[in-house]
Enzyme design. Structure first.
Site, PDB file in Angstrom:
ATOM      1  N   HIS A 174       4.493  -1.532  14.878  1.00  0.00           N
ATOM      2  CA  HIS A 174       4.222  -1.621  13.421  1.00  0.00           C
ATOM      3  C   HIS A 174       4.805  -0.381  12.745  1.00  0.00           C
ATOM      4  O   HIS A 174       4.275   0.720  12.897  1.00  0.00           O
ATOM      5  CB  HIS A 174       2.717  -1.690  13.145  1.00  0.00           C
ATOM      6  CG  HIS A 174       2.391  -1.830  11.684  1.00  0.00           C
ATOM      7  ND1 HIS A 174       1.488  -2.750  11.214  1.00  0.00           N
ATOM      8  CD2 HIS A 174       2.850  -1.183  10.573  1.00  0.00           C
ATOM      9  CE1 HIS A 174       1.407  -2.657   9.895  1.00  0.00           C
ATOM     10  NE2 HIS A 174       2.224  -1.698   9.483  1.00  0.00           N
ATOM     11  N   HIS A 223       7.040   1.235   9.125  1.00  0.00           N
ATOM     12  CA  HIS A 223       7.721   1.145   7.822  1.00  0.00           C
ATOM     13  C   HIS A 223       8.922   2.081   7.842  1.00  0.00           C
ATOM     14  O   HIS A 223       8.758   3.304   7.940  1.00  0.00           O
ATOM     15  CB  HIS A 223       6.775   1.563   6.692  1.00  0.00           C
ATOM     16  CG  HIS A 223       5.586   0.661   6.583  1.00  0.00           C
ATOM     17  ND1 HIS A 223       5.574  -0.467   5.798  1.00  0.00           N
ATOM     18  CD2 HIS A 223       4.382   0.699   7.199  1.00  0.00           C
ATOM     19  CE1 HIS A 223       4.410  -1.083   5.929  1.00  0.00           C
ATOM     20  NE2 HIS A 223       3.672  -0.393   6.777  1.00  0.00           N
ATOM     21  N   LEU A 224      10.104   1.489   7.762  1.00  0.00           N
ATOM     22  CA  LEU A 224      11.332   2.303   7.769  1.00  0.00           C
ATOM     23  C   LEU A 224      11.887   2.523   6.373  1.00  0.00           C
ATOM     24  O   LEU A 224      12.784   3.349   6.193  1.00  0.00           O
ATOM     25  CB  LEU A 224      12.415   1.628   8.614  1.00  0.00           C
ATOM     26  CG  LEU A 224      12.357   1.818  10.126  1.00  0.00           C
ATOM     27  CD1 LEU A 224      13.478   1.033  10.791  1.00  0.00           C
ATOM     28  CD2 LEU A 224      12.455   3.298  10.500  1.00  0.00           C
ATOM     29  N   ARG A 225      11.390   1.738   5.386  1.00  0.00           N
ATOM     30  CA  ARG A 225      11.942   1.799   4.022  1.00  0.00           C
ATOM     31  C   ARG A 225      13.424   1.405   4.038  1.00  0.00           C
ATOM     32  O   ARG A 225      13.885   0.746   4.952  1.00  0.00           O
ATOM     33  CB  ARG A 225      11.742   3.188   3.380  1.00  0.00           C
ATOM     34  CG  ARG A 225      10.348   3.777   3.547  1.00  0.00           C
ATOM     35  CD  ARG A 225       9.257   2.887   2.989  1.00  0.00           C
ATOM     36  NE  ARG A 225       7.971   3.589   2.923  1.00  0.00           N
ATOM     37  CZ  ARG A 225       6.798   2.964   2.929  1.00  0.00           C
ATOM     38  NH1 ARG A 225       6.727   1.654   3.025  1.00  0.00           N
ATOM     39  NH2 ARG A 225       5.688   3.665   2.834  1.00  0.00           N
ATOM     40  N   ASN A 232       7.914  -4.883   3.692  1.00  0.00           N
ATOM     41  CA  ASN A 232       7.437  -4.683   2.308  1.00  0.00           C
ATOM     42  C   ASN A 232       8.345  -3.751   1.513  1.00  0.00           C
ATOM     43  O   ASN A 232       7.918  -2.756   0.952  1.00  0.00           O
ATOM     44  CB  ASN A 232       5.981  -4.180   2.294  1.00  0.00           C
ATOM     45  CG  ASN A 232       5.792  -2.840   2.982  1.00  0.00           C
ATOM     46  OD1 ASN A 232       6.563  -2.463   3.860  1.00  0.00           O
ATOM     47  ND2 ASN A 232       4.766  -2.107   2.589  1.00  0.00           N
ATOM     48  N   HIS A 268      -2.175  -7.997   8.155  1.00  0.00           N
ATOM     49  CA  HIS A 268      -2.896  -6.914   7.467  1.00  0.00           C
ATOM     50  C   HIS A 268      -4.263  -7.496   7.128  1.00  0.00           C
ATOM     51  O   HIS A 268      -4.386  -8.305   6.220  1.00  0.00           O
ATOM     52  CB  HIS A 268      -2.146  -6.467   6.206  1.00  0.00           C
ATOM     53  CG  HIS A 268      -2.821  -5.326   5.503  1.00  0.00           C
ATOM     54  ND1 HIS A 268      -2.290  -4.060   5.446  1.00  0.00           N
ATOM     55  CD2 HIS A 268      -4.021  -5.253   4.872  1.00  0.00           C
ATOM     56  CE1 HIS A 268      -3.129  -3.265   4.797  1.00  0.00           C
ATOM     57  NE2 HIS A 268      -4.184  -3.961   4.437  1.00  0.00           N
ATOM     58  N   HIS A 292      -3.270  -2.422  12.796  1.00  0.00           N
ATOM     59  CA  HIS A 292      -3.932  -1.172  12.381  1.00  0.00           C
ATOM     60  C   HIS A 292      -5.431  -1.337  12.168  1.00  0.00           C
ATOM     61  O   HIS A 292      -5.953  -1.084  11.095  1.00  0.00           O
ATOM     62  CB  HIS A 292      -3.274  -0.545  11.154  1.00  0.00           C
ATOM     63  CG  HIS A 292      -2.917  -1.505  10.033  1.00  0.00           C
ATOM     64  ND1 HIS A 292      -3.806  -2.379   9.487  1.00  0.00           N
ATOM     65  CD2 HIS A 292      -1.741  -1.679   9.374  1.00  0.00           C
ATOM     66  CE1 HIS A 292      -3.199  -3.052   8.533  1.00  0.00           C
ATOM     67  NE2 HIS A 292      -1.952  -2.656   8.442  1.00  0.00           N
ATOM     68  N   LEU A 323      -3.935   2.724   4.187  1.00  0.00           N
ATOM     69  CA  LEU A 323      -4.666   1.461   4.153  1.00  0.00           C
ATOM     70  C   LEU A 323      -4.395   0.666   5.420  1.00  0.00           C
ATOM     71  O   LEU A 323      -3.233   0.577   5.820  1.00  0.00           O
ATOM     72  CB  LEU A 323      -4.251   0.638   2.921  1.00  0.00           C
ATOM     73  CG  LEU A 323      -4.775   1.192   1.594  1.00  0.00           C
ATOM     74  CD1 LEU A 323      -4.122   0.469   0.426  1.00  0.00           C
ATOM     75  CD2 LEU A 323      -6.303   1.060   1.514  1.00  0.00           C
ATOM     76  N   ASP A 355       2.187   2.355  12.201  1.00  0.00           N
ATOM     77  CA  ASP A 355       2.082   2.176  10.749  1.00  0.00           C
ATOM     78  C   ASP A 355       2.609   3.412  10.022  1.00  0.00           C
ATOM     79  O   ASP A 355       2.137   3.734   8.932  1.00  0.00           O
ATOM     80  CB  ASP A 355       0.640   1.859  10.318  1.00  0.00           C
ATOM     81  CG  ASP A 355       0.594   1.240   8.924  1.00  0.00           C
ATOM     82  OD1 ASP A 355       1.648   0.833   8.403  1.00  0.00           O
ATOM     83  OD2 ASP A 355      -0.509   1.185   8.341  1.00  0.00           O
ATOM     84  N   HIS A 357       5.854   8.417   2.306  1.00  0.00           N
ATOM     85  CA  HIS A 357       5.937   8.496   0.838  1.00  0.00           C
ATOM     86  C   HIS A 357       6.238   9.954   0.524  1.00  0.00           C
ATOM     87  O   HIS A 357       5.676  10.861   1.158  1.00  0.00           O
ATOM     88  CB  HIS A 357       4.608   8.122   0.181  1.00  0.00           C
ATOM     89  CG  HIS A 357       4.231   6.671   0.316  1.00  0.00           C
ATOM     90  ND1 HIS A 357       4.733   5.684  -0.511  1.00  0.00           N
ATOM     91  CD2 HIS A 357       3.417   6.041   1.193  1.00  0.00           C
ATOM     92  CE1 HIS A 357       4.229   4.504  -0.143  1.00  0.00           C
ATOM     93  NE2 HIS A 357       3.433   4.699   0.887  1.00  0.00           N
ATOM     94  N   ALA A 376      -0.649   5.011  -0.623  1.00  0.00           N
ATOM     95  CA  ALA A 376      -1.276   4.870   0.696  1.00  0.00           C
ATOM     96  C   ALA A 376      -0.203   4.941   1.767  1.00  0.00           C
ATOM     97  O   ALA A 376       0.826   4.279   1.656  1.00  0.00           O
ATOM     98  CB  ALA A 376      -1.997   3.534   0.782  1.00  0.00           C
TER      99      ALA A 376
HETATM  100  O1  DOR Z   1      -1.127   2.924   4.214  1.00  0.00           O
HETATM  101  C1  DOR Z   1      -0.349   1.996   4.170  1.00  0.00           C
HETATM  102  N1  DOR Z   1       0.930   2.175   3.774  1.00  0.00           N
HETATM  103  N2  DOR Z   1      -0.778   0.786   4.502  1.00  0.00           N
HETATM  104  C2  DOR Z   1      -0.025  -0.299   4.330  1.00  0.00           C
HETATM  105  O2  DOR Z   1      -0.486  -1.378   4.627  1.00  0.00           O
HETATM  106  C3  DOR Z   1       1.326  -0.193   3.730  1.00  0.00           C
HETATM  107  C4  DOR Z   1       1.896   1.138   3.922  1.00  0.00           C
HETATM  108  C5  DOR Z   1       3.113   1.422   3.061  1.00  0.00           C
HETATM  109  O3  DOR Z   1       4.015   0.561   3.012  1.00  0.00           O
HETATM  110  O4  DOR Z   1       3.178   2.483   2.463  1.00  0.00           O
HETATM  111 ZN    ZN Z   2       1.882  -0.997   7.585  1.00  0.00          ZN
END
Ligand code: DOR
Ligand code: ZN
Length: 345
Positions: free
Chosen positions: A14, A16-18, A42, A137, A175, A220, A248, A252, A264
């Site tokens: 799991h 997030h690479l952006r 996302n 999620h 998560h 989150l 996860d 940011h 988050a």
């Molecule tokens: O904390 C989080 N950040 N939870 C998520 O489900 C999404 C993620 C994000 O894309 O920043």
């Molecule tokens: Zn996530």
């Protein structure tokens, strides 16, 4: 005392690479540690089709450091309008590994998510038929449900009924943060698995709220009470083959976290393995680390275990306060702390 641990190269189930410059900045941290990762969809706009996922995969592969064998495993962002035929075609073509449920409004860039599971019923039936994993999620989003209760209520109202109705569907409850989730997964059959993040093994909600609001501990689902953290540590280190690593990691920029409405997400990719192995060490469960990090995920997804290895050594390292990526500062998980383990180069 074990001071060196050599295990098959782990995967991150799991991540997030952006995209764009941020992706180029964060990708080397993950590629250094992991062989594969389930890449979250996302983005803005979200990755909702197999064509968009194939294009995103190509951008990731093009940004890999020279010589890296890292493989991104792509996911479909489900919406109320997802076409089951595209999910099937994308899976059969090897573009999609899994599909992701964001309940609409649950988290970052989830506005186009699913408003009611009934709207993706055909998609889920297709996935059950073809053996495609459903990444969840697991939080309800109703305004009247307290944010600390959203995962437990999701199990009751959504996940338990789904697993009862469609037991052939392979579900990863992602998560997880609560004792209720840990118990649900432990008591489920072979088609229900869970991922656990490093932060939910290390911190409880006090880390976010005691002595001032600490935005870098906010993600989150939000961290819960201490007894929940302890139940997650017990499950992660129990040797249960349906429980595995998923960071996860969700970068940011520092100013987007340190804000009146902070984003988050915890950026844990740079020291993820060291963070996890510290927990297993503290729990006197280093022998269970290989299953959690390297073997259980591939087994659930029906993929081979890596033939490469990584070595973790008991050696102190200082985590920097910030890391600069794409000209912006990011605060990593464990910023300013000393970790007792180090990934050998
Ligand atoms: O904390 C989080 N950040 N939870 C998520 O489900 C999404 C993620 C994000 O894309 O920043
Ligand atoms: Zn996530």
């Amino acid at each position: 005392m074990t001071d060196t641990l050599t295990i098959p190269r782990p995967d991150d189930w799991h991540l997030h690479l952006r995209d764009g410059a941020v992706m180029e900045g964060v990708l080397p941290y993950t590629a250094r540690q992991f062989g594969r990762a389930i890449v979250m969809p996302n983005l803005v706009p979200p990755v909702t089709t197999s064509a968009a996922a194939a294009a995103y995969r190509d951008r990731i592969v093009a940004a890999l450091p020279e010589g890296s064998a890292f493989t991104p495993l792509m996911t479909a962002y489900l919406t109320d309008a997802t076409d089951p035929a595209d999910i099937r075609a994308g899976f059969e073509a090897g573009v999609f590994t899994a599909a992701k449920l964001y309940p609409a409004g649950a988290t970052t860039n989830s506005a186009s998510g699913v408003t009611d599971l009934a709207n993706v019923r055909k998609v889920l039936e297709t996935m059950a038929e073809i053996g495609m994993v459903f990444c969840v999620h697991g939080e309800v989003t109703h305004a009247e449900i307290d944010i600390f209760d959203r995962e437990a209520v999701f199990i009751e109202r959504t996940l338990a009924p789904l697993v009862r109705d469609l037991p052939e569907l392979k579900v990863v409850f992602e998560h997880i943060t609560t004792e209720e989730a840990a118990d649900f997964v432990a008591e489920s059959g072979p088609n229900v698995a869970a991922t656990i993040t490093p932060q939910h093994l290390h911190i409880n909600r006090n880390a976010m709220l005691v002595g001032g609001i600490r935005p870098h501990a906010y993600c989150l689902p939000v961290a819960k009470r201490e007894h929940h953290r302890l139940s997650l540590r017990r499950l992660a280190t129990s040797g249960n083959a349906r429980v595995f690593l998923g960071t996860d990691s969700a970068p940011h920029a520092r100013e987007a976290k340190e804000s009146a409405c902070g984003c988050a997400g915890i950026f844990n990719a740079p020291y993820a393995l060291e963070s996890y192995v510290t927990v297993f060490d503290e729990e006197d469960a280093l022998d269970a680390f290989e299953g959690f990090a390297s073997r259980n995920g591939p087994a659930f997804y029906g993929l081979p275990v890596s033939e490469e290895t990584v070595t973790l050594v008991r050696e102190e390292q200082q985590v920097p306060d910030t890391l600069e990526l794409a000209g912006t500062h990011y605060v990593p998980f464990h910023a300013g702390e000393t970790l007792g383990w180090k990934l050998a180069d």
